[in-house]
Design a protein around this motif. Structure first.
Motif, PDB file in Angstrom:
ATOM      1  N   GLU A  26      42.538 -19.329-127.074  1.00 48.07           N
ATOM      2  CA  GLU A  26      42.801 -18.604-125.895  1.00 48.07           C
ATOM      3  C   GLU A  26      43.680 -17.286-126.307  1.00 48.07           C
ATOM      4  N   MET A  27      44.532 -17.523-127.329  1.00 48.20           N
ATOM      5  CA  MET A  27      45.292 -16.267-127.651  1.00 48.20           C
ATOM      6  C   MET A  27      44.551 -15.140-128.251  1.00 48.20           C
ATOM      7  N   ILE A  28      43.203 -15.482-129.118  1.00 42.66           N
ATOM      8  CA  ILE A  28      42.317 -14.609-129.614  1.00 42.66           C
ATOM      9  C   ILE A  28      41.809 -13.791-128.322  1.00 42.66           C
ATOM     10  N   ASN A  29      41.163 -14.708-127.516  1.00 46.54           N
ATOM     11  CA  ASN A  29      40.555 -14.029-126.130  1.00 46.54           C
ATOM     12  C   ASN A  29      41.476 -12.898-125.651  1.00 46.54           C
ATOM     13  N   LYS A  30      42.938 -13.142-125.594  1.00 42.93           N
ATOM     14  CA  LYS A  30      43.869 -12.447-125.033  1.00 42.93           C
ATOM     15  C   LYS A  30      44.038 -11.204-125.803  1.00 42.93           C
ATOM     16  N   ILE A  31      44.018 -11.117-127.073  1.00 45.31           N
ATOM     17  CA  ILE A  31      44.264 -10.366-127.976  1.00 45.31           C
ATOM     18  C   ILE A  31      42.829  -9.152-128.060  1.00 45.31           C
ATOM     19  N   ILE A  32      41.807  -9.857-128.028  1.00 46.39           N
ATOM     20  CA  ILE A  32      40.670  -8.701-128.202  1.00 46.39           C
ATOM     21  C   ILE A  32      40.346  -8.358-126.750  1.00 46.39           C
ATOM     22  N   GLY A  33      41.012  -8.631-125.549  1.00 43.44           N
ATOM     23  CA  GLY A  33      40.927  -7.994-124.038  1.00 43.44           C
ATOM     24  C   GLY A  33      40.094  -8.747-123.203  1.00 43.44           C
ATOM     25  N   VAL A  34      39.863  -9.883-123.440  1.00 43.53           N
ATOM     26  CA  VAL A  34      39.003 -10.681-122.438  1.00 43.53           C
ATOM     27  C   VAL A  34      39.485 -10.562-121.132  1.00 43.53           C
ATOM     28  N   GLY A  35      40.767 -10.538-120.991  1.00 36.81           N
ATOM     29  CA  GLY A  35      41.705 -10.592-119.955  1.00 36.81           C
ATOM     30  C   GLY A  35      41.674  -9.544-119.003  1.00 36.81           C
ATOM     31  N   VAL A  36      41.282  -8.424-119.792  1.00 38.05           N
ATOM     32  CA  VAL A  36      41.045  -7.127-118.891  1.00 38.05           C
ATOM     33  C   VAL A  36      39.784  -7.130-118.347  1.00 38.05           C
ATOM     34  N   VAL A  37      38.923  -7.484-118.916  1.00 38.05           N
ATOM     35  CA  VAL A  37      37.534  -7.623-118.515  1.00 38.05           C
ATOM     36  C   VAL A  37      37.605  -8.639-117.461  1.00 38.05           C
ATOM     37  N   LYS A  38      38.253  -9.514-117.218  1.00 39.47           N
ATOM     38  CA  LYS A  38      38.544 -10.494-116.166  1.00 39.47           C
ATOM     39  C   LYS A  38      39.028  -9.690-115.086  1.00 39.47           C
ATOM     40  N   TRP A  39      39.930  -9.064-115.168  1.00 39.02           N
ATOM     41  CA  TRP A  39      40.651  -8.297-114.048  1.00 39.02           C
ATOM     42  C   TRP A  39      39.557  -7.294-113.754  1.00 39.02           C
ATOM     43  N   ILE A  40      38.935  -6.734-114.516  1.00 43.01           N
ATOM     44  CA  ILE A  40      37.774  -5.727-114.136  1.00 43.01           C
ATOM     45  C   ILE A  40      36.847  -6.201-113.128  1.00 43.01           C
ATOM     46  N   VAL A  41      36.304  -7.437-113.426  1.00 46.29           N
ATOM     47  CA  VAL A  41      35.283  -8.095-112.869  1.00 46.29           C
ATOM     48  C   VAL A  41      36.097  -8.646-111.462  1.00 46.29           C
ATOM     49  N   LYS A  42      36.988  -9.174-111.364  1.00 44.55           N
ATOM     50  CA  LYS A  42      37.558  -9.654-110.189  1.00 44.55           C
ATOM     51  C   LYS A  42      38.324  -8.376-109.116  1.00 44.55           C
ATOM     52  N   ASN A  43      38.577  -7.269-109.635  1.00 47.96           N
ATOM     53  CA  ASN A  43      39.195  -6.273-108.865  1.00 47.96           C
ATOM     54  C   ASN A  43      38.318  -5.171-108.572  1.00 47.96           C
ATOM     55  N   THR A  44      37.053  -5.030-109.071  1.00 49.07           N
ATOM     56  CA  THR A  44      36.199  -3.893-108.969  1.00 49.07           C
ATOM     57  C   THR A  44      34.704  -4.389-108.054  1.00 49.07           C
ATOM     58  N   PHE A  45      33.865  -3.431-108.101  1.00 43.83           N
ATOM     59  CA  PHE A  45      32.515  -3.575-107.511  1.00 43.83           C
ATOM     60  C   PHE A  45      31.916  -4.832-108.391  1.00 43.83           C
ATOM     61  N   PHE A  46      32.286  -5.177-109.400  1.00 43.48           N
ATOM     62  CA  PHE A  46      31.597  -6.044-110.314  1.00 43.48           C
ATOM     63  C   PHE A  46      31.521  -7.443-109.669  1.00 43.48           C
ATOM     64  N   LYS A  47      32.566  -7.671-108.806  1.00 50.51           N
ATOM     65  CA  LYS A  47      32.837  -9.031-108.086  1.00 50.51           C
ATOM     66  C   LYS A  47      31.634  -9.228-107.384  1.00 50.51           C
ATOM     67  N   PHE A  48      30.907  -8.154-106.680  1.00 48.16           N
ATOM     68  CA  PHE A  48      29.785  -8.455-105.927  1.00 48.16           C
ATOM     69  C   PHE A  48      28.456  -8.691-106.499  1.00 48.16           C
ATOM     70  N   LEU A  49      28.441  -8.536-108.087  1.00 47.95           N
ATOM     71  CA  LEU A  49      27.154  -8.665-108.496  1.00 47.95           C
ATOM     72  C   LEU A  49      26.482 -10.269-108.760  1.00 47.95           C
ATOM     73  N   ASN A  50      27.145 -11.076-108.893  1.00 44.79           N
ATOM     74  CA  ASN A  50      26.679 -12.345-108.868  1.00 44.79           C
ATOM     75  C   ASN A  50      27.427 -13.481-107.921  1.00 44.79           C
ATOM     76  N   GLN A  51      26.833 -13.431-106.640  1.00 45.90           N
ATOM     77  CA  GLN A  51      27.466 -14.171-105.780  1.00 45.90           C
ATOM     78  C   GLN A  51      27.511 -15.574-105.925  1.00 45.90           C
ATOM     79  N   LYS A  52      26.606 -16.066-106.805  1.00 49.60           N
ATOM     80  CA  LYS A  52      26.701 -17.526-107.002  1.00 49.60           C
ATOM     81  C   LYS A  52      27.852 -17.912-107.907  1.00 49.60           C
TER      82      LYS A  52
END
Length: 140
Positions: A26-52
């Protein structure tokens, strides 16, 4: 997507591809920026792409397992798209179009590799939840 749909019923898909984990730490995930992508997916229009892939607290274990399967499909689709575009990048490098190849590779990493890594991280979290649920389930 046609390629992934055709291999979805094979043993290779069910045994090997459904449990991929490129980055287990999880620390490597944090270092490479997966958390940033998670925030983008949760808080932008990307959250509407896969409703399943919506998660609700009132779900039962079979719903959670279905979401994990949908995450797996999405992850594999992103990985195959990443590989397909990398082939195109290699062709551009061969044609000595380095700037175009770099731009395409950069966008490909952001739009395909990072979502796949995010799905892997979420699948690990769901696996822990499923394990806890099955562990706490009373035996007959």
């Amino acid at each position: 997507m046609i390629l992934t749909a055709s291999i979805r019923k094979t043993n290779f898909y069910n045994k090997n591809l459904s449990n991929l984990n490129f980055v287990k730490n999880e620390m490597i995930n944090k270092i490479i920026g997966v958390g940033v992508v998670k925030w983008i997916v949760k808080n932008t229009f990307f959250k509407f792409l896969n409703q399943k892939l919506k998660f609700d607290r009132k779900m039962n274990i079979s719903d959670v397992k279905n979401i994990r399967n949908e995450m797996n499909k999405s992850e594999i689709d992103h990985l195959f798209a990443f590989i397909f575009v990398v082939i195109f990048v290699i062709v551009q490098l061969y044609n000595q179009k380095y700037l175009l190849a770099f731009i395409i590779l950069f966008v490909n990493i952001i739009m395909n590799l990072y979502p796949s890594l995010l799905q892997q991280q979420n699948k690990r979290r769901i696996d822990k939840l499923i394990f806890r649920f099955e562990k706490s389930k009373p035996t007959k």
